[in-house]
Enzyme design. Structure first.
Site, PDB file in Angstrom:
ATOM      1  N   ALA A  77       0.829  -1.211   0.000  1.00 33.38           N
ATOM      2  CA  ALA A  77       0.000   0.000   0.000  1.00 33.38           C
ATOM      3  C   ALA A  77       0.859   1.255   0.000  1.00 33.38           C
ATOM      4  O   ALA A  77       0.578   2.217  -0.723  1.00 33.38           O
ATOM      5  CB  ALA A  77      -0.935  -0.010   1.201  1.00 33.38           C
ATOM      6  N   GLU A  97      10.324   3.916   5.863  1.00 34.44           N
ATOM      7  CA  GLU A  97      10.271   2.455   5.924  1.00 34.44           C
ATOM      8  C   GLU A  97      11.277   1.953   6.952  1.00 34.44           C
ATOM      9  O   GLU A  97      12.433   2.370   6.965  1.00 34.44           O
ATOM     10  CB  GLU A  97      10.592   1.873   4.539  1.00 34.44           C
ATOM     11  CG  GLU A  97      10.931   0.397   4.502  1.00 34.44           C
ATOM     12  CD  GLU A  97       9.823  -0.501   5.039  1.00 34.44           C
ATOM     13  OE1 GLU A  97      10.152  -1.517   5.685  1.00 34.44           O
ATOM     14  OE2 GLU A  97       8.630  -0.185   4.823  1.00 34.44           O
ATOM     15  N   HIS A 504      -1.689 -13.505   6.131  1.00 38.78           N
ATOM     16  CA  HIS A 504      -2.632 -12.559   5.541  1.00 38.78           C
ATOM     17  C   HIS A 504      -3.345 -11.782   6.655  1.00 38.78           C
ATOM     18  O   HIS A 504      -4.577 -11.747   6.723  1.00 38.78           O
ATOM     19  CB  HIS A 504      -3.664 -13.307   4.695  1.00 38.78           C
ATOM     20  CG  HIS A 504      -3.101 -13.935   3.464  1.00 38.78           C
ATOM     21  ND1 HIS A 504      -3.776 -14.897   2.740  1.00 38.78           N
ATOM     22  CD2 HIS A 504      -1.923 -13.741   2.822  1.00 38.78           C
ATOM     23  CE1 HIS A 504      -3.032 -15.264   1.704  1.00 38.78           C
ATOM     24  NE2 HIS A 504      -1.906 -14.582   1.738  1.00 38.78           N
TER      25      HIS A 504
END
Length: 568
Positions: A77, A97, A504
């Site tokens: 994203a 990051e 997930h």
């Protein structure tokens, strides 16, 4: 090694090395030319990579105190948000990051090596708490620690999800998140090798293809599923429903992984409007008087505040986004007070509603050694409903071309059938253990807490056993190794002892129209202005598919919402 695979890995390594400044422009150009890249194309790529590295070096050396947008996390994203928000130079964007940039290493670029990322330097290496319903098993919680995030370490499966999944989203969060909206973004983002169709994209930035069609396990899974009354699908993402047997798609091109970092972040690094700051943990948001004004991060070993003039966009994923919010005083008040964190906004649902998919391997011995590995090793994908009353599939069954993870059968002397539980009812949580950003997290997915999940999964496992033993496998199968003669109780026990995570993770900052939802329909954090969450944590429920493609669809919709709220 397959020639296309070798060529793809070589191109990938050259591109990544050039963007990181590890090779000269001349070396990059010559390397591309030697691999058959047209001279004009190679020249343009070399120019862009050289300029991008020089630009980012200069941006990092002159880090500003304020940017229009700060994007926290360069996962799938975050990479797309970086591209969209910095496009056209209309706004300054800082992407922060916590991991590094080394996506040229073989375990990332090569389709076969993805499992070796788990527990390595490209994984944050979290673990669950002892799972009460699994005999206190502790399970790894892989989270990508590198640009691209999960899209750099996952199994590269490219699946949209079923219409029923997004009907659920629409009911909870409005039409922005319904099937038509998601399907439109999916089509916009992909470049499918099989060509454009009603639900397939032909000109998007992400190359996708259907792999391993010639492998015998692929055809056997499809034919075996048909023996169980499950229809064949010619194109797994080609209709609104995912039900049926087919082969999965992967975001692979020329034998190499194509991550969100490759498609969105790296092409944008030459822009003066974009700064990428890596190996930099964000440990807290700067929130005052109900407004998020920026972030606190560790830059070069020093704590530093960086301001956001317009918005902060959390794209840190379903494990780290709630962590950052809670460390900033936004979360369950009782939990925060116990840790001595001043409560800014009491949001009990932040960090709650944790969901995941789980997978179990059923092994079969083969009559002879299995053929050479193709693609990522996945051969055949079947989606089914365990009850006719369900609106969409709740079980995914994958075939695997070999035996992975067994101490009893050699890698190339068998195959596996792998049922996955895709619509679990059990919900877990992410909680803090202290105020130090480096303190371990309490990750409790609460796997199989609901009896309904056990019942559904056992039914899926039984069908997986039937598929593995079907006539379609008679030329391959020697014998069933796992669960021979097992009854339902045996299967349930086997699942509890052996299943693995799909990693997930989703749902911990779920979007919704109701006031109790942590984020609203536009992904704004309720109670804090100029702060949004854009990642899998906003999913109110998990789709029945792997999450990479749905996350990118969410990010693309979010970019439109953000840009519309702050016109140039």
């Amino acid at each position: 090694m397959d020639r296309n695979l070798y060529r793809g890995e070589a191109i990938n390594s050259l591109i990544d090395a050039a963007y990181r400044g590890r090779i000269s422009r001349r070396t990059f150009f010559r390397g591309l030319a030697s691999l058959g890249i047209a001279t004009a194309t190679a020249y343009d790529m070399a120019e862009h990579a050289t300029f991008a590295h020089a630009n980012q070096s200069a941006q990092n050396a002159n880090l500003k105190g304020e940017y229009d947008y700060i994007v926290v996390g360069a996962g799938a994203a975050g990479c797309l948000m970086a591209h969209r928000l910095s496009q056209g130079g209309r706004a300054s964007v800082l992407v922060i990051e916590g991991g590094g940039t080394n996506i040229e290493q073989e375990k990332i670029s090569g389709p076969l090596g993805w499992p070796t990322n788990i527990g390595s330097d490209t994984d944050w290496c979290h673990k669950t708490v002892p799972m009460a319903h699994l005999g206190n098993r502790v399970i790894p919680v892989p989270v990508g620690k590198v640009i691209g995030g999960g899209s750099s370490i996952n199994a590269m499966m490219w699946l949209r999800g079923d219409k029923a999944d997004f009907d659920e989203w629409e009911a909870k969060a409005g039409p922005n998140w319904g099937f038509d909206a998601i399907a439109g973004r999916f089509k916009k983002l992909e470049r499918y090798a099989g060509g454009e169709g009603q639900y397939r994209g032909g000109s998007g930035p992400i190359p996708t293809q259907t792999t391993a069609l010639s492998h015998p396990v692929t055809r056997a899974v499809i034919e075996a599923s048909k023996e169980q009354g499950i229809p064949e699908k010619s194109n797994i993402n080609g209709s609104a429903s995912m039900l049926g047997a087919s082969q999965t798609d992967h975001n692979i091109e020329n034998g190499r992984r194509v991550s969100a970092a490759h498609c969105f972040l790296m092409p944008a690094l030459s822009r003066s409007s974009l700064t990428l700051l890596t190996d930099t943990p964000v440990w807290r948001l700067d929130i005052a008087n109900g407004t998020c004004r920026g972030v606190f991060a560790t830059v070069g070993g020093q704590e530093r505040r960086i301001a956001a003039a317009k918005e902060v966009v959390l794209c840190a994923g379903a494990i780290h986004s709630p962590k950052i919010l809670m460390l900033s005083g936004v979360g369950p008040a009782e939990h925060l007070r116990k840790l001595g964190i001043p409560v800014i906004v009491d949001r009990p649902e932040i960090g709650a509603n944790l969901q995941d998919h789980v997978l179990t391997r059923i092994y079969f011995r083969s009559k002879t050694k299995m053929p050479a590995f193709e693609g990522t090793g996945v051969s055949g994908t079947t989606y089914l409903k365990t009850s006719a009353s369900l609106p969409g599939p709740d079980i995914q069954i994958l075939g695997r071309q070999n035996v992975f993870g067994s101490a009893d059968i050699k890698f190339d002397e068998g195959y596996a059938i792998m049922p996955g539980l895709m619509k679990a009812k059990s919900r877990g949580s992410v909680r803090l253990t202290g105020t130090d950003p480096d303190s371990p997290l309490l990750v409790d997915p609460n796997y199989l807490a609901e009896q309904a999940d056990i019942d559904t999964y056992v039914a899926g496992m039984q069908l997986g056993i039937e598929i593995g033993n079907a006539r379609a496998f008679s030329d391959i199968r020697s014998e069933q190794f796992s669960l021979r003669g097992a009854n339902k109780a045996d299967i349930a026990d086997f699942v509890r002892k052996t299943f693995v995570t799909y990693f997930h993770y989703a749902g911990t900052c779920a979007m919704g129209k109701e006031s109790t939802a942590p984020v609203d329909e536009a992904l704004r954090v309720r109670g804090v202005d100029r702060l949004r969450v854009v990642d899998a944590s906003v999913m109110p429920t998990l789709p029945c598919s792997n999450t990479h493609a749905p996350v990118l669809a969410i990010a693309d919709i979010a970019a439109d919402l953000i840009l519309a709220s702050s016109p140039a």
